[in-house]
Scaffold this motif. Structure first.
Motif, PDB file in Angstrom:
ATOM      1  N   SER A   5       0.832  -1.191   0.000  1.00 32.75           N
ATOM      2  CA  SER A   5       0.000   0.000   0.000  1.00 32.75           C
ATOM      3  C   SER A   5       0.863   1.236   0.000  1.00 32.75           C
ATOM      4  CB  SER A   5      -0.886  -0.001   1.246  1.00 32.75           C
ATOM      5  OG  SER A   5      -1.572   1.219   1.370  1.00 32.75           O
ATOM      6  N   ASN A   6       0.317   2.319  -0.478  1.00 35.35           N
ATOM      7  CA  ASN A   6       1.037   3.580  -0.400  1.00 35.35           C
ATOM      8  C   ASN A   6       0.718   4.295   0.905  1.00 35.35           C
ATOM      9  OD1 ASN A   6      -1.530   4.573  -0.738  1.00 35.35           O
ATOM     10  ND2 ASN A   6      -1.164   5.486  -2.730  1.00 35.35           N
ATOM     11  N   GLY A   7      -0.125   3.698   1.752  1.00 33.61           N
ATOM     12  CA  GLY A   7      -0.446   4.260   3.054  1.00 33.61           C
ATOM     13  C   GLY A   7      -1.646   5.191   3.061  1.00 33.61           C
ATOM     14  N   PHE A   8      -2.216   5.445   1.901  1.00 30.93           N
ATOM     15  CA  PHE A   8      -3.362   6.337   1.842  1.00 30.93           C
ATOM     16  C   PHE A   8      -4.636   5.528   1.639  1.00 30.93           C
ATOM     17  CE2 PHE A   8       0.288   8.891   0.626  1.00 30.93           C
ATOM     18  CZ  PHE A   8       0.178   9.900   1.575  1.00 30.93           C
ATOM     19  N   VAL A   9      -5.610   5.764   2.514  1.00 30.49           N
ATOM     20  CA  VAL A   9      -6.867   5.021   2.491  1.00 30.49           C
ATOM     21  C   VAL A   9      -8.002   6.039   2.378  1.00 30.49           C
ATOM     22  CG1 VAL A   9      -8.332   3.427   3.791  1.00 30.49           C
ATOM     23  CG2 VAL A   9      -5.847   3.307   4.042  1.00 30.49           C
ATOM     24  N   PRO A  10      -8.906   5.884   1.426  1.00 30.15           N
ATOM     25  CA  PRO A  10     -10.036   6.805   1.341  1.00 30.15           C
ATOM     26  C   PRO A  10     -10.872   6.754   2.629  1.00 30.15           C
ATOM     27  CG  PRO A  10      -9.913   5.425  -0.614  1.00 30.15           C
ATOM     28  CD  PRO A  10      -8.933   4.880   0.373  1.00 30.15           C
ATOM     29  N   ARG A  11     -11.360   7.900   3.092  1.00 27.35           N
ATOM     30  CA  ARG A  11     -12.092   7.982   4.363  1.00 27.35           C
ATOM     31  C   ARG A  11     -13.278   7.015   4.415  1.00 27.35           C
ATOM     32  NH1 ARG A  11     -12.473  10.096   9.097  1.00 27.35           N
ATOM     33  NH2 ARG A  11     -14.420  10.747   9.988  1.00 27.35           N
ATOM     34  N   LYS A  12     -13.933   6.755   3.312  1.00 28.70           N
ATOM     35  CA  LYS A  12     -15.119   5.893   3.305  1.00 28.70           C
ATOM     36  C   LYS A  12     -14.805   4.406   3.133  1.00 28.70           C
ATOM     37  CE  LYS A  12     -18.329   9.429   1.892  1.00 28.70           C
ATOM     38  NZ  LYS A  12     -19.445   9.796   1.044  1.00 28.70           N
ATOM     39  N   HIS A  13     -13.524   4.044   3.087  1.00 29.06           N
ATOM     40  CA  HIS A  13     -13.156   2.638   2.869  1.00 29.06           C
ATOM     41  C   HIS A  13     -13.562   1.782   4.070  1.00 29.06           C
ATOM     42  CE1 HIS A  13     -11.023  -0.852   1.410  1.00 29.06           C
ATOM     43  NE2 HIS A  13     -10.491  -0.985   2.606  1.00 29.06           N
ATOM     44  N   ILE A  14     -14.205   0.660   3.782  1.00 30.06           N
ATOM     45  CA  ILE A  14     -14.597  -0.298   4.820  1.00 30.06           C
ATOM     46  C   ILE A  14     -13.909  -1.613   4.517  1.00 30.06           C
ATOM     47  CG2 ILE A  14     -16.504  -1.594   5.835  1.00 30.06           C
ATOM     48  CD1 ILE A  14     -18.279   0.838   5.219  1.00 30.06           C
ATOM     49  N   GLU A  15     -13.209  -2.148   5.506  1.00 30.00           N
ATOM     50  CA  GLU A  15     -12.480  -3.411   5.381  1.00 30.00           C
ATOM     51  C   GLU A  15     -13.286  -4.499   6.088  1.00 30.00           C
ATOM     52  OE1 GLU A  15      -9.071  -5.408   3.958  1.00 30.00           O
ATOM     53  OE2 GLU A  15      -9.639  -3.321   3.666  1.00 30.00           O
ATOM     54  N   THR A  16     -13.496  -5.627   5.426  1.00 34.62           N
ATOM     55  CA  THR A  16     -14.208  -6.750   6.031  1.00 34.62           C
ATOM     56  C   THR A  16     -13.178  -7.724   6.575  1.00 34.62           C
ATOM     57  OG1 THR A  16     -15.991  -6.450   4.444  1.00 34.62           O
ATOM     58  CG2 THR A  16     -15.936  -8.532   5.629  1.00 34.62           C
ATOM     59  N   ARG A  49       2.842   6.315  18.341  1.00 35.53           N
ATOM     60  CA  ARG A  49       3.249   6.768  17.005  1.00 35.53           C
ATOM     61  C   ARG A  49       4.280   5.821  16.409  1.00 35.53           C
ATOM     62  NH1 ARG A  49       2.502  12.402  15.131  1.00 35.53           N
ATOM     63  NH2 ARG A  49       4.301  11.888  13.862  1.00 35.53           N
ATOM     64  N   ALA A  50       5.235   5.377  17.239  1.00 39.03           N
ATOM     65  CA  ALA A  50       6.272   4.451  16.765  1.00 39.03           C
ATOM     66  C   ALA A  50       5.651   3.124  16.329  1.00 39.03           C
ATOM     67  CB  ALA A  50       7.316   4.221  17.849  1.00 39.03           C
ATOM     68  N   GLU A  51       4.670   2.632  17.095  1.00 37.60           N
ATOM     69  CA  GLU A  51       3.990   1.386  16.723  1.00 37.60           C
ATOM     70  C   GLU A  51       3.277   1.531  15.383  1.00 37.60           C
ATOM     71  OE1 GLU A  51       2.942  -0.202  21.240  1.00 37.60           O
ATOM     72  OE2 GLU A  51       1.413   0.803  20.057  1.00 37.60           O
ATOM     73  N   LEU A  52       2.593   2.643  15.209  1.00 41.69           N
ATOM     74  CA  LEU A  52       1.874   2.874  13.958  1.00 41.69           C
ATOM     75  C   LEU A  52       2.839   3.035  12.786  1.00 41.69           C
ATOM     76  CD1 LEU A  52      -0.891   5.252  15.322  1.00 41.69           C
ATOM     77  CD2 LEU A  52      -1.233   2.938  14.434  1.00 41.69           C
ATOM     78  N   GLU A  53       3.964   3.679  13.025  1.00 45.08           N
ATOM     79  CA  GLU A  53       4.974   3.833  11.962  1.00 45.08           C
ATOM     80  C   GLU A  53       5.558   2.485  11.559  1.00 45.08           C
ATOM     81  OE1 GLU A  53       7.678   6.830  13.342  1.00 45.08           O
ATOM     82  OE2 GLU A  53       6.168   8.400  13.108  1.00 45.08           O
ATOM     83  N   GLU A  54       5.735   1.580  12.528  1.00 44.55           N
ATOM     84  CA  GLU A  54       6.221   0.228  12.217  1.00 44.55           C
ATOM     85  C   GLU A  54       5.237  -0.505  11.294  1.00 44.55           C
ATOM     86  OE1 GLU A  54       7.389  -2.244  15.495  1.00 44.55           O
ATOM     87  OE2 GLU A  54       8.441  -0.578  16.435  1.00 44.55           O
ATOM     88  N   LEU A  55       3.952  -0.187  11.437  1.00 42.87           N
ATOM     89  CA  LEU A  55       2.922  -0.810  10.595  1.00 42.87           C
ATOM     90  C   LEU A  55       2.803  -0.137   9.237  1.00 42.87           C
ATOM     91  CD1 LEU A  55       0.132  -1.334  13.259  1.00 42.87           C
ATOM     92  CD2 LEU A  55       1.597  -3.085  12.248  1.00 42.87           C
ATOM     93  N   GLY A  56       3.550   0.955   9.055  1.00 44.16           N
ATOM     94  CA  GLY A  56       3.533   1.622   7.761  1.00 44.16           C
ATOM     95  C   GLY A  56       2.673   2.882   7.713  1.00 44.16           C
ATOM     96  N   MET A  57       2.276   3.414   8.874  1.00 43.01           N
ATOM     97  CA  MET A  57       1.453   4.622   8.918  1.00 43.01           C
ATOM     98  C   MET A  57       2.227   5.792   8.337  1.00 43.01           C
ATOM     99  SD  MET A  57      -1.431   5.758   9.901  1.00 43.01           S
ATOM    100  CE  MET A  57      -2.321   7.167  10.441  1.00 43.01           C
ATOM    101  N   ARG A  58       1.566   6.506   7.440  1.00 45.85           N
ATOM    102  CA  ARG A  58       2.170   7.703   6.846  1.00 45.85           C
ATOM    103  C   ARG A  58       1.435   8.912   7.400  1.00 45.85           C
ATOM    104  NH1 ARG A  58       3.613   6.606   0.695  1.00 45.85           N
ATOM    105  NH2 ARG A  58       4.216   8.768   0.974  1.00 45.85           N
ATOM    106  N   TRP A  59       2.175   9.825   7.929  1.00 43.50           N
ATOM    107  CA  TRP A  59       1.589  11.019   8.551  1.00 43.50           C
ATOM    108  C   TRP A  59       1.467  12.101   7.536  1.00 43.50           C
ATOM    109  CZ3 TRP A  59      -0.245   9.526  12.999  1.00 43.50           C
ATOM    110  CH2 TRP A  59       0.364   8.473  13.665  1.00 43.50           C
TER     111      TRP A  59
END
Length: 59
Positions: A5-16, A49-59
């Motif tokens: 992923s590029n780290g960007f998720v549309p606000r309305k995205h729903i994951e099952t 923040r560090a945990e989320l960054e390890e998961l690939g979170m892009r700020w």
């Protein structure tokens, strides 16, 4: 499960997802979670923040 992923998720995205091996699936509002997390980044602890960054979170 991790997906490329590029780290960007549309606000309305729903994951099952399947939760804890239970039968059936649940809908998670992933887009809203990611958007809210980004907006509240300054309220997160450095550890979180560090945990989320390890998961690939892009700020």
């Amino acid at each position: 499960m991790r997906r490329p992923s590029n780290g960007f998720v549309p606000r309305k995205h729903i994951e099952t997802i399947t939760v804890n091996g239970k039968s059936g699936q649940e809908a998670m509002k992933l887009g809203a979670f990611v958007d809210n997390t980004r907006r509240r980044a300054t309220q997160r602890s450095p550890e979180r923040r560090a945990e989320l960054e390890e998961l690939g979170m892009r700020w």
